[in-house]
Design a protein around this motif. Structure first.
Motif, PDB file in Angstrom:
ATOM      1  N   SER A  20      -1.366 -19.975  -7.757  1.00  0.00           N
ATOM      2  CA  SER A  20      -0.810 -18.661  -7.417  1.00  0.00           C
ATOM      3  C   SER A  20      -1.464 -17.565  -8.254  1.00  0.00           C
ATOM      4  CB  SER A  20       0.707 -18.655  -7.627  1.00  0.00           C
ATOM      5  OG  SER A  20       1.046 -18.849  -8.992  1.00  0.00           O
ATOM      6  N   TRP A  68       5.377 -10.357 -10.206  1.00  0.00           N
ATOM      7  CA  TRP A  68       5.554 -11.118  -8.954  1.00  0.00           C
ATOM      8  C   TRP A  68       6.143 -12.498  -9.239  1.00  0.00           C
ATOM      9  CZ3 TRP A  68       3.576 -15.844  -7.509  1.00  0.00           C
ATOM     10  CH2 TRP A  68       3.780 -16.216  -6.178  1.00  0.00           C
ATOM     11  N   ALA A  72       9.505 -14.155  -7.893  1.00  0.00           N
ATOM     12  CA  ALA A  72       9.347 -15.336  -7.034  1.00  0.00           C
ATOM     13  C   ALA A  72      10.212 -16.491  -7.525  1.00  0.00           C
ATOM     14  CB  ALA A  72       7.881 -15.754  -6.988  1.00  0.00           C
ATOM     15  N   PHE A  77      10.330 -12.883  -2.885  1.00  0.00           N
ATOM     16  CA  PHE A  77       8.878 -12.933  -2.718  1.00  0.00           C
ATOM     17  C   PHE A  77       8.293 -11.606  -2.248  1.00  0.00           C
ATOM     18  CE2 PHE A  77      10.639 -17.164  -1.900  1.00  0.00           C
ATOM     19  CZ  PHE A  77      10.014 -17.878  -2.904  1.00  0.00           C
ATOM     20  N   GLY A  88      10.211 -14.121   2.547  1.00  0.00           N
ATOM     21  CA  GLY A  88      10.888 -15.395   2.772  1.00  0.00           C
ATOM     22  C   GLY A  88      11.368 -15.547   4.200  1.00  0.00           C
ATOM     23  N   GLY A 283       3.083 -15.218  -0.457  1.00  0.00           N
ATOM     24  CA  GLY A 283       4.172 -16.088  -0.032  1.00  0.00           C
ATOM     25  C   GLY A 283       3.665 -17.306   0.717  1.00  0.00           C
TER      26      GLY A 283
END
Length: 313
Positions: A20, A68, A72, A77, A88, A283
């Motif tokens: 990520s 972020w 998250a 998100f 989401g 996402g």
């Protein structure tokens, strides 16, 4: 076993964070283009900079990523830059379409592969040659080419099925089934080629072992030996290949869904990437990593439970 699972969970967590982070840092190079897409091509540099400040894109990248990640972890998100829809919710809506195709293809792949692999290994002869021919066909023909051929024959020439589009199951089960038949076939052919070959090879290896000869001398029926003993022992390697096929089918959805205009994760990922919708891309990438990590974790745990040597390694 608990220690084994804990190590796998720790490794999976580190991998998820690293992927990520790398994804976010790569996307940060396109922030100017994303803002210009939102404002339009006529936007001035001053307007672009003002919008970046409003969206928090003027902060250091590591700070943006930490922000972020913090949200998250709490299940937030973000919001799509272009639709205003929560990430989401958007992912869940499109995931339903993708899973309806992929899970159906996986179930059919498993059933056909087990039958082909077991028969090819236990009977041999013509059945074995037919099974190997089917596997070779699945290896040679790409999913995209097969999908286009199926559309031409089944949708255009014969008019049996719709060429594109998707109908939700809750709206009309019959039309839902018709809308996923061709995508499912396109995904199943390649899956059967890989899985049936694996099951065949594993079954041949099991049927040549000493314990099988011992069971035969004890008078057990061939069907009992094949299904209750050899197939069970060959299930470990086949399960690993099945998990890889599941991941591969989800990746194949990126192509298949665009061909058949299905509103799933694949086509949604493609459109989000073209728009530069960073929250949606993050996402989707997080979902992809968690999915792959989750499948691999399940495989590791099952193999570790079946084979103590795997836990030691």
């Amino acid at each position: 076993m608990i220690s084994y699972v804990s190590r796998r969970l720790g490794t999976s967590l580190v991998l998820t964070v690293l992927v990520s982070m790398i994804t976010f840092f790569l996307l940060s190079n396109s922030f100017d283009g994303v803002v210009r897409s939102i404002l339009g091509t006529a936007a001035t540099s001053a307007t672009v900079q003002a919008k970046k400040a409003e969206m928090g894109m003027d902060r250091p990248v590591i700070v943006q990523y930490a922000d972020w990640l913090f949200h998250a972890v709490r299940g937030d998100f973000g919001i799509s830059y272009f639709t205003g829809q929560p990430v989401g919710t958007a992912v869940a809506d499109h995931l339903t379409v993708t899973l309806s195709v992929v899970v159906t293809a996986l179930l059919i792949t498993t059933a056909i592969s087990v039958v082909l692999g077991v028969l090819a290994a236990s009977r041999g002869g013509v059945i074995d040659r037919l099974a190997q021919g089917a596997s070779l066909f699945g290896y040679i023909v790409p999913n995209l080419l097969l999908a286009i051929g199926l559309v031409v024959v089944l949708a255009v020439e014969l008019d049996w099925l719709p060429a594109t589009g998707y109908t939700p199951f809750t709206e009309n089960p019959g039309r839902w089934a018709a809308s996923i038949v061709i995508p499912v076939i396109a995904l199943t052919v390649g899956g059967v080629a890989n899985l049936s070959a694996q099951i065949r090879g594993a079954m041949i290896g099991e049927l040549r072992k000493d314990y099988v000869r011992t069971l035969r001398t004890r008078g057990l029926s061939p069907g009992s030996i094949v299904l209750r003993h050899a197939l069970r022992n060959a299930a470990g390697p086949a399960f690993t290949v099945l998990s890889l096929e599941f991941i591969g089918m989800l990746g194949g959805a990126l192509i298949i869904e665009n061909v058949f205009a299905l509103p799933g994760i694949g086509s949604y990922s493609f459109s989000a990437a073209l728009q530069g919708d960073v929250p949606i891309i993050m996402g989707l990438s997080l979902f992809g990593v968690l999915f792959v990590v989750g499948v691999n974790l399940v495989v590791d745990v099952v193999n570790g439970w079946l084979n103590p040597k795997a836990r030691i390694q």
